[in-house]
Design a protein around this motif. Structure first.
Motif, PDB file in Angstrom:
ATOM      1  N   HIS A 230       0.978  -1.319  -0.059  1.00  0.00           N
ATOM      2  CA  HIS A 230       0.002  -0.097  -0.016  1.00  0.00           C
ATOM      3  C   HIS A 230       0.881   1.106   0.098  1.00  0.00           C
ATOM      4  N   TYR A 231       0.880   2.071  -1.006  1.00  0.00           N
ATOM      5  CA  TYR A 231       1.634   3.078  -1.289  1.00  0.00           C
ATOM      6  C   TYR A 231       0.996   4.391  -0.659  1.00  0.00           C
ATOM      7  N   VAL A 232       2.019   5.387  -0.575  1.00  0.00           N
ATOM      8  CA  VAL A 232       1.482   6.788   0.192  1.00  0.00           C
ATOM      9  C   VAL A 232       2.591   7.765  -0.443  1.00  0.00           C
ATOM     10  N   ASP A 233       2.258   8.828  -1.161  1.00  0.00           N
ATOM     11  CA  ASP A 233       3.197   9.826  -1.726  1.00  0.00           C
ATOM     12  C   ASP A 233       3.070  10.646  -0.687  1.00  0.00           C
ATOM     13  N   MET A 234       4.520  11.068  -0.220  1.00  0.00           N
ATOM     14  CA  MET A 234       4.648  11.937   1.149  1.00  0.00           C
ATOM     15  C   MET A 234       5.084  13.505   0.800  1.00  0.00           C
ATOM     16  N   ARG A 235       5.272  13.407  -0.485  1.00  0.00           N
ATOM     17  CA  ARG A 235       5.641  14.931  -0.830  1.00  0.00           C
ATOM     18  C   ARG A 235       4.628  16.176  -0.588  1.00  0.00           C
ATOM     19  N   GLY A 236       5.297  17.013   0.234  1.00  0.00           N
ATOM     20  CA  GLY A 236       4.433  18.112   0.834  1.00  0.00           C
ATOM     21  C   GLY A 236       3.674  17.692   1.925  1.00  0.00           C
ATOM     22  N   TYR A 237       3.941  16.542   2.627  1.00  0.00           N
ATOM     23  CA  TYR A 237       3.545  16.257   3.977  1.00  0.00           C
ATOM     24  C   TYR A 237       4.398  15.413   4.710  1.00  0.00           C
ATOM     25  N   ASN A 238       4.407  15.634   6.117  1.00  0.00           N
ATOM     26  CA  ASN A 238       5.419  15.035   6.986  1.00  0.00           C
ATOM     27  C   ASN A 238       4.613  14.396   8.269  1.00  0.00           C
ATOM     28  N   HIS A 239       3.387  13.930   7.880  1.00  0.00           N
ATOM     29  CA  HIS A 239       2.913  13.082   9.174  1.00  0.00           C
ATOM     30  C   HIS A 239       2.063  11.801   8.386  1.00  0.00           C
ATOM     31  N   CYS A 240       2.090  10.575   8.853  1.00  0.00           N
ATOM     32  CA  CYS A 240       1.348   9.554   8.190  1.00  0.00           C
ATOM     33  C   CYS A 240       0.966   8.504   9.257  1.00  0.00           C
ATOM     34  N   SER A 241      -0.081   7.959   9.398  1.00  0.00           N
ATOM     35  CA  SER A 241      -0.377   6.869  10.022  1.00  0.00           C
ATOM     36  C   SER A 241      -1.035   5.688   9.328  1.00  0.00           C
ATOM     37  N   PHE A 242      -0.767   4.573   9.502  1.00  0.00           N
ATOM     38  CA  PHE A 242      -0.954   3.328   8.837  1.00  0.00           C
ATOM     39  C   PHE A 242      -2.142   2.513   9.783  1.00  0.00           C
ATOM     40  N   GLY A 243      -2.968   1.868   9.366  1.00  0.00           N
ATOM     41  CA  GLY A 243      -3.968   0.869  10.114  1.00  0.00           C
ATOM     42  C   GLY A 243      -4.270  -0.327   9.284  1.00  0.00           C
ATOM     43  N   TRP A 244      -4.273  -1.464   9.613  1.00  0.00           N
ATOM     44  CA  TRP A 244      -4.776  -2.573   8.961  1.00  0.00           C
ATOM     45  C   TRP A 244      -5.584  -3.586   9.683  1.00  0.00           C
ATOM     46  N   VAL A 245      -6.512  -4.091   8.844  1.00  0.00           N
ATOM     47  CA  VAL A 245      -7.658  -5.143   9.596  1.00  0.00           C
ATOM     48  C   VAL A 245      -7.519  -6.386   8.858  1.00  0.00           C
ATOM     49  N   GLN A 246      -7.280  -7.559   9.162  1.00  0.00           N
ATOM     50  CA  GLN A 246      -7.368  -8.670   8.626  1.00  0.00           C
ATOM     51  C   GLN A 246      -8.736  -9.070   8.173  1.00  0.00           C
ATOM     52  N   ASP A 247      -9.169  -9.172   6.867  1.00  0.00           N
ATOM     53  CA  ASP A 247     -10.493  -9.444   6.496  1.00  0.00           C
ATOM     54  C   ASP A 247     -10.949 -10.876   6.538  1.00  0.00           C
ATOM     55  N   ALA A 248      -9.981 -11.812   5.958  1.00  0.00           N
ATOM     56  CA  ALA A 248     -10.218 -13.526   5.874  1.00  0.00           C
ATOM     57  C   ALA A 248      -8.907 -14.179   5.932  1.00  0.00           C
ATOM     58  N   GLY A 249      -8.979 -15.381   6.182  1.00  0.00           N
ATOM     59  CA  GLY A 249      -7.468 -16.163   6.437  1.00  0.00           C
ATOM     60  C   GLY A 249      -7.313 -16.250   7.746  1.00  0.00           C
ATOM     61  N   ALA A 250      -6.529 -17.292   8.217  1.00  0.00           N
ATOM     62  CA  ALA A 250      -6.025 -17.369   9.250  1.00  0.00           C
ATOM     63  C   ALA A 250      -4.573 -17.532   9.446  1.00  0.00           C
ATOM     64  N   ASP A 251      -3.804 -17.107   8.382  1.00  0.00           N
ATOM     65  CA  ASP A 251      -2.470 -17.012   8.305  1.00  0.00           C
ATOM     66  C   ASP A 251      -2.097 -15.966   9.275  1.00  0.00           C
ATOM     67  N   THR A 252      -0.775 -16.333   9.547  1.00  0.00           N
ATOM     68  CA  THR A 252       0.026 -15.073  10.355  1.00  0.00           C
ATOM     69  C   THR A 252       0.557 -14.244   9.068  1.00  0.00           C
ATOM     70  N   PHE A 253       0.822 -12.877   9.476  1.00  0.00           N
ATOM     71  CA  PHE A 253       1.451 -12.004   8.675  1.00  0.00           C
ATOM     72  C   PHE A 253       2.659 -11.118   9.134  1.00  0.00           C
ATOM     73  N   ALA A 254       3.398 -10.776   8.379  1.00  0.00           N
ATOM     74  CA  ALA A 254       4.551  -9.729   8.847  1.00  0.00           C
ATOM     75  C   ALA A 254       3.999  -8.381   8.158  1.00  0.00           C
ATOM     76  N   ILE A 255       4.103  -7.518   9.018  1.00  0.00           N
ATOM     77  CA  ILE A 255       3.783  -6.000   8.686  1.00  0.00           C
ATOM     78  C   ILE A 255       5.234  -5.214   8.681  1.00  0.00           C
ATOM     79  N   THR A 256       5.754  -4.549   7.551  1.00  0.00           N
ATOM     80  CA  THR A 256       6.951  -3.579   7.424  1.00  0.00           C
ATOM     81  C   THR A 256       6.595  -2.311   6.859  1.00  0.00           C
ATOM     82  N   ILE A 257       7.150  -1.409   7.554  1.00  0.00           N
ATOM     83  CA  ILE A 257       6.906  -0.102   6.778  1.00  0.00           C
ATOM     84  C   ILE A 257       8.246   0.283   6.115  1.00  0.00           C
TER      85      ILE A 257
END
Length: 329
Positions: A230-257
């Motif tokens: 999931h991409y975010v263009d930060m030109r002209g911005y200096n704050h950002c927050s991410f959120g994620w919600v698992q919709d389906a599946g039972a697998d584990t996942f890895a999140i990196t920014i």
């Protein structure tokens, strides 16, 4: 101004005023029935009313008006062309008024000026300063007044010159009469005025709500070792927050920014990214099995951000909804 050396000039003379008014209008009026009292200067030079002084007494008199006109009434009169007439046995012959003599004696005592102006006059002769309406003479008998005096003057007309309005009606954009306050002042209203609340509306050119940019993306069928972003263009911005919600599946996942600091031809997907998960974000670990959120630390300037999601358990059965919100505040 006194043009005492010439009685006739093209633009201005004793008879013609300076040509400085080409819009005014005057009315020619004939004054009739005026009685004019004689005065003289006694031996002490005191200005005194004539009580029947003898013939040969130098007298002065002042008409009720000045700028006495000629017979036609178009220019100031002279002894050769005058609208002035009166009945008097003591003054019978008019002669030219000595403007030069009068002007040179204007600052001297009245008696001195009267004697100078009448120095060449004989009994019964008089002269008139038509500009001031002043008469000087030498009496032929002991009469004390001029009676049945008449002459022409000009008076200002109570008219409005062409092209000048005495009142101007001010209307609004709809053609309606402009509002006036109770004190009589013009009520000037801004375009944003609300008559219902008697207040001016304020408009935000860049409201705070426009400073926040939100994005939502559904990432589906995330496979092992095949991350989705999931991409975010930060030109002209200096704050950002991410959120994620698992919709389906039972697998584990890895999140990196990850972050990029080069524009790379404005192509977010081809930029060089580096991991800031535990250095630039408030994440302490890279593996999550539940919903979560992360915020870019204040003062970390980057060009692009991306949230990277990969499955970690090998089941290839995860769907995830990803949210981002950026601001320049």
């Amino acid at each position: 101004m006194s043009l005492i050396n010439s009685n006739q000039q093209y633009d201005v003379s004793e008879q013609r005023r300076l040509p400085v008014d080409n819009v005014g209008s005057d009315e020619s009026v004939t004054i009739t029935g005026e009685t004019v009292q004689f005065y003289y200067y006694d031996a002490s030079g005191v200005f005194t009313i004539d009580a029947g002084q003898a013939a040969g007494t130098v007298v002065v008199a002042k008409l009720a008006n000045r700028n006495i006109k000629n017979a036609l009434g178009d220019v100031t009169g002279t002894h050769l062309d005058s609208s002035l007439s009166f009945a008097a046995s003591s003054l019978v012959t008019e002669v030219a008024f000595p403007y030069l003599v009068a002007a040179t004696n204007d600052t001297r005592p009245g008696a001195t000026k009267a004697d100078a102006v009448t120095a060449d006059l004989q009994n019964g002769e008089y002269c008139i300063d038509y500009r001031t309406g002043t008469l000087y003479g030498v009496k032929a008998d002991n009469s004390t007044t001029l009676i049945n005096v008449s002459y022409k003057i000009e008076t200002g007309l109570a008219v409005t010159p062409g092209g000048v309005a005495s009142e101007v009606e001010i209307v609004d954009a709809n053609g309606d009469a402009a509002l006036v306050t109770t004190g009589g002042s013009l009520n000037v209203q801004a375009d944003g005025y609300d008559s219902g609340t008697d207040s001016n509306k304020g408009f935000e050119i860049a409201p705070m709500s426009s400073d926040y940019v939100e994005a939502v993306e559904d990432l589906t069928t995330i496979l092992n070792a095949t991350p989705q972003y999931h991409y975010v263009d930060m030109r002209g911005y200096n704050h950002c927050s991410f959120g994620w919600v698992q919709d389906a599946g039972a697998d584990t996942f890895a999140i990196t920014i990850e972050a990029a600091v080069s524009d790379d031809a404005n192509d977010m997907t081809n930029a060089d990214y580096f991991d800031i998960t535990t250095s630039g974000m408030n994440l302490l670990t890279a593996n999550y099995t539940s919903d979560g959120a992360a915020t870019l630390e204040t003062g970390v300037p980057v060009t692009y951000l991306r949230l990277k999601v990969t499955t970690a358990g090998g089941n290839n059965d995860i769907d995830m909804a990803v949210f981002s919100k950026k601001t320049a505040l």
